[in-house]
Design a protein around this motif. Sequence first.
Motif, PDB file in Angstrom:
ATOM      1  N   VAL A   1       1.679  -1.273  -0.555  1.00 27.36           N
ATOM      2  CA  VAL A   1       2.692  -1.264  -1.623  1.00 27.36           C
ATOM      3  C   VAL A   1       4.080  -1.036  -1.025  1.00 27.36           C
ATOM      4  CG1 VAL A   1       3.454  -0.129  -3.739  1.00 27.36           C
ATOM      5  CG2 VAL A   1       1.010  -0.427  -3.303  1.00 27.36           C
ATOM      6  N   ALA A   2       4.181  -0.111  -0.066  1.00 29.65           N
ATOM      7  CA  ALA A   2       5.467   0.139   0.591  1.00 29.65           C
ATOM      8  C   ALA A   2       5.971  -1.118   1.288  1.00 29.65           C
ATOM      9  CB  ALA A   2       5.330   1.284   1.591  1.00 29.65           C
ATOM     10  N   GLY A   3       5.043  -1.898   1.869  1.00 30.18           N
ATOM     11  CA  GLY A   3       5.431  -3.151   2.506  1.00 30.18           C
ATOM     12  C   GLY A   3       6.042  -4.124   1.514  1.00 30.18           C
ATOM     13  N   ARG A   4       5.487  -4.189   0.309  1.00 34.10           N
ATOM     14  CA  ARG A   4       6.068  -5.034  -0.730  1.00 34.10           C
ATOM     15  C   ARG A   4       7.475  -4.561  -1.092  1.00 34.10           C
ATOM     16  NH1 ARG A   4       3.211  -8.337  -4.014  1.00 34.10           N
ATOM     17  NH2 ARG A   4       0.965  -8.552  -3.682  1.00 34.10           N
ATOM     18  N   LEU A   5       7.621  -3.243  -1.237  1.00 31.30           N
ATOM     19  CA  LEU A   5       8.921  -2.687  -1.619  1.00 31.30           C
ATOM     20  C   LEU A   5       9.957  -2.932  -0.517  1.00 31.30           C
ATOM     21  CD1 LEU A   5       7.579   0.663  -3.083  1.00 31.30           C
ATOM     22  CD2 LEU A   5       8.625  -1.186  -4.398  1.00 31.30           C
ATOM     23  N   GLU A   6       9.532  -2.897   0.749  1.00 31.21           N
ATOM     24  CA  GLU A   6      10.448  -3.172   1.863  1.00 31.21           C
ATOM     25  C   GLU A   6      11.025  -4.578   1.790  1.00 31.21           C
ATOM     26  OE1 GLU A   6       8.179  -2.494   5.365  1.00 31.21           O
ATOM     27  OE2 GLU A   6       8.060  -0.317   5.082  1.00 31.21           O
TER      28      GLU A   6
END
Length: 234
Positions: free
Chosen positions: A224-229
């Motif tokens: 999920v953090a990768g998507r937000l990045e």
Amino acid sequence: MSNEVTLLLLTLGFFLAVGLLFLLTSWIRSYLDASEKLQGSLLELTQWIPDLQPMRIGTDLYCSGNLNGQRIGLRYLSGKNEQEQSFLAIRVKIRETEMDPFYLVADASINSEDSDSRGLQSGLHEMQAGLFLGTLSGVAYDELRQKYNRLSPATLASLLTLNRESAGRVTVGPDWEVNRIGRDAALRLLGQDGVALTQLELSTVIEDSSGEAIHRHIQKMCRVAGRLERELPG
């Protein structure tokens, strides 16, 4: 001349005492950090996060490490007694978001139709069921809303899924821990990385279970953090 020599000796003695005090403080801090040992599920977690380091700050046990290049932080929340469940507060830093304010909450338990809802009273604005855009001091709401509009439906859905699998609300926001423990301690947790301190982070709380289960949850957070990045910076 004797007065000047006395003054010089006193000055040298003062700086020597300050230096010794600094060395003693550093040694005590290093000793306390080194004496903290990982146990239970956190020790198991080192199979996947080998550089996981424990650190005692006040009465709280923190851990920090990296998983596939993403910085991970944990805070152990022990139960009041042996019968009460313990929890882990977990955060994953969101890269490429330095000095980029944003605050989003995923919490399906908040009932927007209830005027007494604790979440809505704290300044949260419902964007869709279970997703609330927060306010930050000194940041225009329209700016926060523009950032929210960059997030894809798939990313928003992944935040709600993460919320369902967590023991509490999921947040995307600034480093809140610095407000709890102070800047110096927060930097120690981040290995003196001042850039990371300014980055947003994805935060959840889960029940303490096996190291493998915690690792799976952190992996989901990292995705999920990768998507937000990819979507938040602009």
